[in-house]
Design a protein around this motif. Structure first.
Motif, PDB file in Angstrom:
ATOM      1  N   TYR A  50       0.821  -1.209   0.000  1.00 56.85           N
ATOM      2  CA  TYR A  50       0.000   0.000   0.000  1.00 56.85           C
ATOM      3  C   TYR A  50       0.853   1.256   0.000  1.00 56.85           C
ATOM      4  O   TYR A  50       0.528   2.240  -0.666  1.00 56.85           O
ATOM      5  CB  TYR A  50      -0.972  -0.009   1.181  1.00 56.85           C
ATOM      6  CG  TYR A  50      -2.124  -0.939   0.941  1.00 56.85           C
ATOM      7  CD1 TYR A  50      -3.099  -0.645  -0.003  1.00 56.85           C
ATOM      8  CD2 TYR A  50      -2.239  -2.140   1.639  1.00 56.85           C
ATOM      9  CE1 TYR A  50      -4.145  -1.510  -0.244  1.00 56.85           C
ATOM     10  CE2 TYR A  50      -3.285  -3.005   1.402  1.00 56.85           C
ATOM     11  CZ  TYR A  50      -4.238  -2.685   0.464  1.00 56.85           C
ATOM     12  OH  TYR A  50      -5.269  -3.548   0.233  1.00 56.85           O
ATOM     13  N   GLY A  51       1.955   1.238   0.733  1.00 52.48           N
ATOM     14  CA  GLY A  51       2.855   2.393   0.734  1.00 52.48           C
ATOM     15  C   GLY A  51       3.459   2.659  -0.628  1.00 52.48           C
ATOM     16  O   GLY A  51       3.535   3.808  -1.077  1.00 52.48           O
ATOM     17  N   TRP A  75       0.647   3.855  -3.054  1.00 52.47           N
ATOM     18  CA  TRP A  75       0.166   5.170  -2.634  1.00 52.47           C
ATOM     19  C   TRP A  75       1.173   6.240  -3.054  1.00 52.47           C
ATOM     20  O   TRP A  75       0.805   7.266  -3.612  1.00 52.47           O
ATOM     21  CB  TRP A  75      -0.042   5.178  -1.121  1.00 52.47           C
ATOM     22  CG  TRP A  75      -0.460   6.497  -0.566  1.00 52.47           C
ATOM     23  CD1 TRP A  75      -1.618   7.177  -0.817  1.00 52.47           C
ATOM     24  CD2 TRP A  75       0.287   7.312   0.330  1.00 52.47           C
ATOM     25  NE1 TRP A  75      -1.637   8.347  -0.112  1.00 52.47           N
ATOM     26  CE2 TRP A  75      -0.477   8.456   0.607  1.00 52.47           C
ATOM     27  CE3 TRP A  75       1.523   7.167   0.948  1.00 52.47           C
ATOM     28  CZ2 TRP A  75      -0.035   9.458   1.455  1.00 52.47           C
ATOM     29  CZ3 TRP A  75       1.955   8.160   1.797  1.00 52.47           C
ATOM     30  CH2 TRP A  75       1.179   9.287   2.034  1.00 52.47           C
ATOM     31  N   SER A  76       2.464   6.004  -2.815  1.00 50.28           N
ATOM     32  CA  SER A  76       3.479   6.976  -3.214  1.00 50.28           C
ATOM     33  C   SER A  76       3.582   7.080  -4.734  1.00 50.28           C
ATOM     34  O   SER A  76       3.836   8.160  -5.276  1.00 50.28           O
ATOM     35  CB  SER A  76       4.837   6.624  -2.613  1.00 50.28           C
ATOM     36  OG  SER A  76       5.325   5.415  -3.152  1.00 50.28           O
ATOM     37  N   ALA A 105       1.038   6.771  -6.794  1.00 52.24           N
ATOM     38  CA  ALA A 105      -0.108   7.591  -7.198  1.00 52.24           C
ATOM     39  C   ALA A 105       0.165   9.069  -6.943  1.00 52.24           C
ATOM     40  O   ALA A 105      -0.172   9.917  -7.779  1.00 52.24           O
ATOM     41  CB  ALA A 105      -1.356   7.140  -6.455  1.00 52.24           C
ATOM     42  N   ILE A 106       0.785   9.386  -5.821  1.00 54.07           N
ATOM     43  CA  ILE A 106       1.115  10.786  -5.521  1.00 54.07           C
ATOM     44  C   ILE A 106       2.119  11.317  -6.531  1.00 54.07           C
ATOM     45  O   ILE A 106       1.991  12.448  -7.018  1.00 54.07           O
ATOM     46  CB  ILE A 106       1.648  10.915  -4.083  1.00 54.07           C
ATOM     47  CG1 ILE A 106       0.521  10.667  -3.091  1.00 54.07           C
ATOM     48  CG2 ILE A 106       2.276  12.282  -3.852  1.00 54.07           C
ATOM     49  CD1 ILE A 106       0.965  10.608  -1.653  1.00 54.07           C
TER      50      ILE A 106
END
Length: 75
Positions: free
Chosen positions: A58-59, A62-63, A65-66
């Motif tokens: 997930y990390g 998520w990063s 996507a950012i």
């Protein structure tokens, strides 16, 4: 629409994500198994590292996507 058609539609729609998930999972399990196999670490530590793969997954995405959002905002 049959169940098989529904599954095929879902796989066609999410093919890239499914492949990325599988690559991450295989790489994580392979790396953890290799490292803990070479180190001879206790089994509980091996299981803990495997469980931490969920947080790493997930990390990472998520990063990612950012970073994609920031890149598209800069263009």
């Amino acid at each position: 629409m049959s169940v098989a058609d529904t599954v095929l539609d879902h796989v066609e729609e999410h093919r890239g994500g499914i492949v990325a998930d599988m690559v991450f999972a295989v790489a994580w399990v392979g790396a953890v198994s290799l490292v803990f196999g070479l180190l001879g670490a206790p089994q509980w530590a091996h299981y803990l590292a495997m469980a931490l793969g969920v947080a790493a997954y997930y990390g990472f995405f998520w990063s990612l996507a950012i970073a994609r959002e920031q890149q598209s905002a800069a263009e």
